[in-house]
Scaffold this active site. Sequence first.
Site, PDB file in Angstrom:
ATOM      1  N   LYS A  22       0.839  -1.207   0.000  1.00 61.15           N
ATOM      2  CA  LYS A  22       0.000   0.000   0.000  1.00 61.15           C
ATOM      3  C   LYS A  22       0.868   1.249   0.000  1.00 61.15           C
ATOM      4  CE  LYS A  22      -2.498   2.510   3.666  1.00 61.15           C
ATOM      5  NZ  LYS A  22      -1.326   3.145   4.275  1.00 61.15           N
ATOM      6  N   ASN A  23       1.809   1.311   0.920  1.00 64.19           N
ATOM      7  CA  ASN A  23       2.577   2.545   1.065  1.00 64.19           C
ATOM      8  C   ASN A  23       3.481   2.802  -0.143  1.00 64.19           C
ATOM      9  OD1 ASN A  23       1.292   2.892   3.445  1.00 64.19           O
ATOM     10  ND2 ASN A  23       3.058   2.525   4.771  1.00 64.19           N
ATOM     11  N   CYS A 117      -5.327   8.055   8.699  1.00 66.66           N
ATOM     12  CA  CYS A 117      -5.729   7.377   9.934  1.00 66.66           C
ATOM     13  C   CYS A 117      -5.710   8.328  11.122  1.00 66.66           C
ATOM     14  CB  CYS A 117      -4.787   6.214  10.216  1.00 66.66           C
ATOM     15  SG  CYS A 117      -5.405   4.642   9.628  1.00 66.66           S
ATOM     16  N   ARG A 122      -0.505  14.673  13.064  1.00 74.60           N
ATOM     17  CA  ARG A 122       0.018  14.492  11.709  1.00 74.60           C
ATOM     18  C   ARG A 122       0.150  15.804  10.915  1.00 74.60           C
ATOM     19  NH1 ARG A 122      -1.981   8.947   9.115  1.00 74.60           N
ATOM     20  NH2 ARG A 122       0.156   8.927   8.402  1.00 74.60           N
ATOM     21  N   ASP A 305       3.685   0.754  12.334  1.00 73.87           N
ATOM     22  CA  ASP A 305       2.494   0.091  11.788  1.00 73.87           C
ATOM     23  C   ASP A 305       2.327  -1.338  12.303  1.00 73.87           C
ATOM     24  OD1 ASP A 305       1.721   2.284  10.340  1.00 73.87           O
ATOM     25  OD2 ASP A 305       2.726   1.672   8.517  1.00 73.87           O
ATOM     26  N   ARG A 397      -8.883   0.020   3.648  1.00 70.72           N
ATOM     27  CA  ARG A 397      -7.892   0.983   3.139  1.00 70.72           C
ATOM     28  C   ARG A 397      -6.574   0.294   2.790  1.00 70.72           C
ATOM     29  NH1 ARG A 397      -6.193   4.875   7.011  1.00 70.72           N
ATOM     30  NH2 ARG A 397      -4.830   5.287   5.270  1.00 70.72           N
TER      31      ARG A 397
END
Length: 427
Positions: A22-23, A117, A122, A305, A397
């Site tokens: 994903k990242n 998230c 952030r 994570d 997601r």
Amino acid sequence: MEVIRINGGYPLKGEVRIGGSKNDALAVIPASLLIQGVSVLHNVPHISDVEKLLEILRSMGASANFRSDGALEIDATHISTTETPHDLVRQMRASFNLLGVLLARFGDASVAMPGGCNIGTRPVNFHIKGLESLGAELRFEHGIYNGKAARLKGANLYLEFPSAGATQHLMCAACYAEGETVIENCAQEPEIVNLAHYLNACGGSISGMGTPTITIHGVSSLHPAEFNIIPDRLQVGTYAVAAAITGGNVKIINAYPDHCRPVLSKLQEIGVDVKTSEDGINISRKGRLRATDIKTMPHPGFPTDMQQPFVALLSVAEGTSMVTETVYESRFRYTTELQRMGADIKVEGPTAVISGVPQLTGAPVSCTDLRGGAAIVVAGLAAHGETRVSELDHIDRGYENFVTNLQLLGADIIRTPLETPGRVPLA
Ligand code: UD1
């Protein structure tokens, strides 16, 4: 609304194939907007964050389509606007990289302050400071960054913290900056390295990726390339934890052990058997898990994570563990859900103190964020009785075929509409 229902207690057995990261995909896809022509990306995961990002690209005039062989083709030759769709952009942090990408290619951009998230404040100050150092003029009004730039100019940049997003963002923008850009104290994650490989495959000139200092020599144009997204190391970690917590024996195919060292090493420390081979990683456990202490750190430290799935795992280990979160300020919200399942977890500031219990029990629980959702599913696989997990948007997601993969490994798990009465037998 759908829920995941798990009847826990079945050791996972068999093989699971890991899809694209994903990242990595969320970094490479915005970068493809730097390029005129058709980029071809292989191994892009089918997850909602990718779908949203592609919707953003399409709304700006790019075409983005999956071919029948699974490859994603992006053609960003004709971009009709440098104003991004703010409602969509707000929903995902990775879309913020479009600010630097659009400024670098078109000298103009309008991008909303991003979301993502719910795990802390952030901010985007490193991104902004870096773009301004490259010569961009930015105004922040009504939640939106509007930027202008003549050609960006190479500069020496220093990040206060090795932010993955800021490193990726500035690396992309600097590709079209005049002269040399050096980013010090940058992030070293495998996804940073792969993004640099992608940009170099397109004609960029980047060196030092995977170290704390990256150097970028600006070029005047990039060309399309065919490129592979790397396997998702965070999914590898999640399935490894699932195998370990259920006392199972699972071979994780298409995993790069080098990307997973901190996680594999912790698993071994707490009593999990880890064997790596050319085509994957085998995870098995027979005895009881042992407690340990973990501190999350930027790569190559223990990944933030993986903090959440590991807290689920340690909640059934023998003894008391301390898990300290140093990357995000509030990444323990999901622990209240684990407590509903009988976990003994006390959160004090940045540290969770986990006193292992012999057995978790199923309960109705909700996903609080992406990895928190994964943690409670993993806990449910080992819990006695039924766990019902709601708020699945978070999991969607970032996890492709999560429930199907777990079913194939022998878990009694199903995704159903909330109102479905009774249990539905496994296919
Ligand atoms: C990425 C990953 C996410 C992972 C995180 C850390 C993606 C899509 N997401 O997120 O899965 O958890 O790296 O490995 O790749 N910070 C600032 N100012 C900034 C930027 C960051 O203070 O301008 C802080 C953040 O609040 C956080 C820390 O730096 O405390 C790390 O954030 P960062 O590495 O930027 O995370 P993301 O790139 O958003």
